[in-house]
Scaffold this active site. Structure first.
Site, PDB file in Angstrom:
ATOM      1  N   SER A  92      -7.969  32.874  52.280  1.00  0.00           N
ATOM      2  CA  SER A  92      -8.540  32.589  53.591  1.00  0.00           C
ATOM      3  C   SER A  92      -9.300  33.820  54.100  1.00  0.00           C
ATOM      4  CB  SER A  92      -7.432  32.129  54.543  1.00  0.00           C
ATOM      5  OG  SER A  92      -7.958  31.610  55.735  1.00  0.00           O
ATOM      6  N   ASP A 215      -7.979  20.950  51.621  1.00  0.00           N
ATOM      7  CA  ASP A 215      -8.066  22.006  52.636  1.00  0.00           C
ATOM      8  C   ASP A 215      -9.016  21.574  53.757  1.00  0.00           C
ATOM      9  OD1 ASP A 215      -8.244  24.371  54.080  1.00  0.00           O
ATOM     10  OD2 ASP A 215      -8.453  25.639  52.305  1.00  0.00           O
ATOM     11  N   HIS A 243      -4.615  23.991  52.930  1.00  0.00           N
ATOM     12  CA  HIS A 243      -4.980  25.393  53.124  1.00  0.00           C
ATOM     13  C   HIS A 243      -3.886  26.338  52.641  1.00  0.00           C
ATOM     14  CE1 HIS A 243      -7.542  28.478  54.751  1.00  0.00           C
ATOM     15  NE2 HIS A 243      -6.591  28.945  55.529  1.00  0.00           N
TER      16      HIS A 243
END
Length: 265
Positions: A92, A215, A243
């Site tokens: 991320s 995601d 995610h």
């Protein structure tokens, strides 16, 4: 553990194992210990030295820094540790930090794995960030149980929702974080990602980009854009995860991770 202080923060660095060094960079708001359950044991068993860290902002610094700022800070931390070369793994916003490390100091990162990464902002992400900031500015705090449910919806795969015992563990974890006040905070308006796709064309080292099929935060097509922008990258996608794919599907993620890292220089 060693604490290194830089201009805007203190870094508590954990250094485990022996061998070639792998730096793990967690996403925004996550503790470096998020890697301890699955990735650190797998990397150590494969013969790697593993560095993880927690960043604590100093009182005068912003609580949610942009990836470039964290990368600059990390360069000072790694210099303090006399680390000249390493492999790096980020997820991320942590993957965006790794991107910035590769751009700022060519030769430091000899190979990288970028999970749930992006090279630019997108409408969906901006809309979500704007909504979160508006909610916070209104002084609204969602009830912990509802906030936990919402976080599960946004971050977990429908495949995980079908496994109810596992889902219950996630909901309990998220609710506990909400009650403890450790849930993620909104990204500032000036913290939205810039378009870095053109700049990534300067990165010469091998890179594995991992997307997570379900995601919603960083959709796989944004990951594929990053892989296409990097001259020596390949893209792989992990099925049935959201995610938090590196926690939802650790065996699959670790397999891809180790296959790449053992082959990287």
């Amino acid at each position: 553990m060693r604490t290194v202080r830089v201009a805007g923060a203190e870094f508590d660095v954990r250094d485990e194992g022996e061998g070639d060094t792998v730096l793990l960079v967690a996403g925004g708001g996550a503790s470096g210990r998020v890697w301890d359950l699955h990735q650190v044991p797998a990397l150590r068993a494969a013969g790697f030295r593993v560095l993880t860290f927690d960043r604590r902002p100093l009182p005068h610094a912003r609580a949610v820094p942009d990836p470039h700022t964290v990368a600059v800070e990390l360069l000072h931390v790694l210099a303090e540790l006399d680390l000249l070369r390493c492999r790096a793994v980020g997820v991320s916003s942590g993957a965006e930090v790794v991107q910035e490390l590769m751009l700022a100091r060519p030769g430091l990162v000899t190979g990288a794995v970028l999970m749930a990464t992006r090279g630019r902002g997108d409408l969906s992400g901006r809309a979500m960030a704007d909504a979160e900031r508006e909610l916070a500015a209104a002084g609204v705090r969602l009830p912990p149980r509802y906030a936990a449910w919402q976080r599960a919806v946004l971050n977990l795969s429908p495949a995980t929702w079908r496994r109810e015992d596992e889902l219950l563990d996630w909901l309990d974890l998220f609710e506990a974080a909400e009650r403890a006040g450790t849930a993620p905070v909104p990204v500032p308006a000036d913290g939205e990602p810039a378009d870095r796709l053109a700049a990534l064309g300067r990165v010469a080292v091998p890179v594995l980009v991992l997307g997570f099929e379900h995601d919603l935060i960083v959709p796989p097509w944004l990951c594929r854009e990053v892989a296409a922008a990097l001259p020596s990258a390949r893209y792989a996608e992990i099925a049935d995860c959201g995610h938090y794919g590196y926690l939802e599907r650790p065996a699959e993620v670790n397999g891809a991770l180790l296959e790449f890292l053992t082959g990287a220089p």
